[in-house]
Design a protein around this motif. Structure first.
Motif, PDB file in Angstrom:
ATOM      1  N   PRO A  32      85.099  85.670  47.497  1.00 15.05           N
ATOM      2  CA  PRO A  32      85.415  86.844  46.675  1.00 15.05           C
ATOM      3  C   PRO A  32      86.880  86.854  46.261  1.00 15.05           C
ATOM      4  O   PRO A  32      87.755  86.414  47.012  1.00 15.05           O
ATOM      5  CB  PRO A  32      85.100  88.012  47.615  1.00 15.05           C
ATOM      6  N   ASP A  36      86.306  90.646  41.231  1.00 16.62           N
ATOM      7  CA  ASP A  36      84.899  90.281  41.387  1.00 16.62           C
ATOM      8  C   ASP A  36      84.070  91.499  41.779  1.00 16.62           C
ATOM      9  O   ASP A  36      84.583  92.449  42.380  1.00 16.62           O
ATOM     10  CB  ASP A  36      84.731  89.211  42.464  1.00 16.62           C
ATOM     11  N   ILE A  38      80.835  92.229  44.112  1.00 14.62           N
ATOM     12  CA  ILE A  38      79.978  91.658  45.138  1.00 14.62           C
ATOM     13  C   ILE A  38      78.955  92.703  45.567  1.00 14.62           C
ATOM     14  O   ILE A  38      79.292  93.867  45.795  1.00 14.62           O
ATOM     15  CB  ILE A  38      80.798  91.226  46.377  1.00 14.62           C
ATOM     16  N   ALA A  57      88.221  92.398  45.880  1.00 14.19           N
ATOM     17  CA  ALA A  57      86.983  92.508  45.115  1.00 14.19           C
ATOM     18  C   ALA A  57      86.403  93.913  45.233  1.00 14.19           C
ATOM     19  O   ALA A  57      86.769  94.687  46.121  1.00 14.19           O
ATOM     20  CB  ALA A  57      85.968  91.481  45.625  1.00 14.19           C
ATOM     21  N   ASP A 101      79.131  88.749  40.922  1.00 16.85           N
ATOM     22  CA  ASP A 101      79.783  87.486  41.279  1.00 16.85           C
ATOM     23  C   ASP A 101      79.305  86.957  42.628  1.00 16.85           C
ATOM     24  O   ASP A 101      79.515  85.780  42.934  1.00 16.85           O
ATOM     25  CB  ASP A 101      81.303  87.682  41.333  1.00 16.85           C
ATOM     26  N   GLY A 102      78.685  87.831  43.412  1.00  8.80           N
ATOM     27  CA  GLY A 102      78.199  87.395  44.715  1.00  8.80           C
ATOM     28  C   GLY A 102      77.213  88.388  45.291  1.00  8.80           C
ATOM     29  O   GLY A 102      77.236  89.577  44.963  1.00  8.80           O
ATOM     30  N   GLY A 239      77.824  82.553  40.250  1.00  6.04           N
ATOM     31  CA  GLY A 239      77.746  83.562  41.304  1.00  6.04           C
ATOM     32  C   GLY A 239      77.205  82.958  42.593  1.00  6.04           C
ATOM     33  O   GLY A 239      76.417  82.012  42.571  1.00  6.04           O
TER      34      GLY A 239
END
Length: 338
Positions: A32, A36, A38, A57, A101-102, A239
């Motif tokens: 991260p 970002d 998440i 993030a 992004d995650g 991602g």
């Protein structure tokens, strides 16, 4: 922190601090960075979320347990707008973030839930036979007192890997005719009396039945499968997906999903070209387990396994549940299963 399912301590629910498992490895897998977004699909006590926020993030944290959401409100208020809490099943994560992004998922029951006798997840202390993470819907008592013995045996056998599943199911049928099961210790003691316990047995005879009931009541394997498919839809190209499991049933689902999605062909070199497919993920290493130091500091980490993958730019595939190999259980239908 989430804990495992495979041994007596985990299922009974000894006292535990809320320590996020494999935290360093999860952060490395997610990578991260400031700006970002998440998705923490299993907020729990907020261990992963706090660490992700510390990187700069933003986090959308999801939990279906209203107690977990309520406990996280102070953290949300202190986050400067970088944390949004959502009370919902993590299987719906793509409904709350369009492009992430995650995604991190920490599968299982939280130590907070285990330590609250009134939630009925454990038989360490007596409590109502409940086990509902969302505090709504079918309870463990409903299942035990109303399901046919054959269905109970399937649940105990598949989800608990209980070798005495049939015997225990028949015992439950006979006992509930006199009085329904309502308390955790009532069920645990009945199983121990019926099955017996040798001095060499490391786990209580009711451990696997309680595991099976909890997984069934919360449809944990189905929710995990849906969440993986949702993560595929929500993650942007590049991602990262990180999933921590504590049991072979869960790890098998994650492993199958990543293997299927990282495979760009349908499994046969003779398949017509029109049916070829593009990989939607690429593997990011193999299964990662906790080191000796972490296990010594937090024994519940010993059964944890992290699997990670990185999203490609290929469109998400159809939601075909047949890839997961989920068992056929009463009252549960899977769209796309063959």
């Amino acid at each position: 922190m989430t804990v495992g399912h495979g041994d007596d301590l985990h299922a009974v629910g000894g006292s535990a601090r809320h320590i996020p498992v494999l935290l360093g490895e999860v952060l490395e897998a997610l990578a991260p960075a400031k700006g970002d977004i998440i998705i923490d699909g299993t907020f729990g006590a907020g261990g992963y979320t706090k660490a992700i926020l510390a990187t700069g993030a933003s986090v959308v944290a999801i939990d279906r347990d209203p107690d977990a959401i309520a406990a996280g409100r102070d953290l949300e208020a202190q986050s400067g707008g970088r944390l949004r809490l959502v009370q919902a099943p993590f299987s719906t994560l793509d409904e709350h973030v369009e492009s992430a992004d995650g995604v991190v998922l920490d599968i299982g029951v939280s130590s907070m839930q285990l330590d609250q006798a009134e939630r009925g997840f454990s038989f360490r202390a007596d409590g109502p036979l409940d086990m509902r993470m969302a505090q709504a819907g079918l309870s463990a008592a409903d299942v035990v007192n109303s399901f046919k013995p054959g269905d109970l045996a399937r649940i105990f056998g598949f989800l608990g890997e209980e070798r005495h599943a049939g015997r225990i199911a028949r015992m439950i049928e006979a006992r509930r005719e006199k009085r329904p099961f309502e308390r955790t210790l009532e069920l645990a003691d009945a199983i121990e009396t019926h099955v017996g316990r040798a001095p060499k047995d490391k786990i209580h005879p009711a451990t696997r039945v309680f595991q099976a009931l909890r997984i069934f009541v919360n449809d944990e394997l189905g929710e995990l499968a849906k969440a993986l498919l949702a993560a595929e839809r929500a993650l942007k190209p590049g991602g990262r997906l990180a999933v921590v499991t504590f049991h072979s049933l869960e790890d098998r689902i994650v492993k199958r999903f990543i293997a299927d999605r990282a495979d760009a062909v349908t499994g046969s070199r003779h398949m017509p070209e029109a049916q070829a497919r593009t990989a939607t993920f690429r593997k990011a290493g193999g299964g990662v387990t906790a080191g000796d130091a972490e296990v010594a500091a937090n024994p519940r980490a010993r059964s944890a396994r992290l699997r990670a993958a990185i999203r490609t730019d290929a469109p998400a595939r159809s939601s075909d549940f047949s890839i997961f190999g989920l068992p056929k259980l009463p009252g549960i239908d899977r769209p796309g299963e063959r």
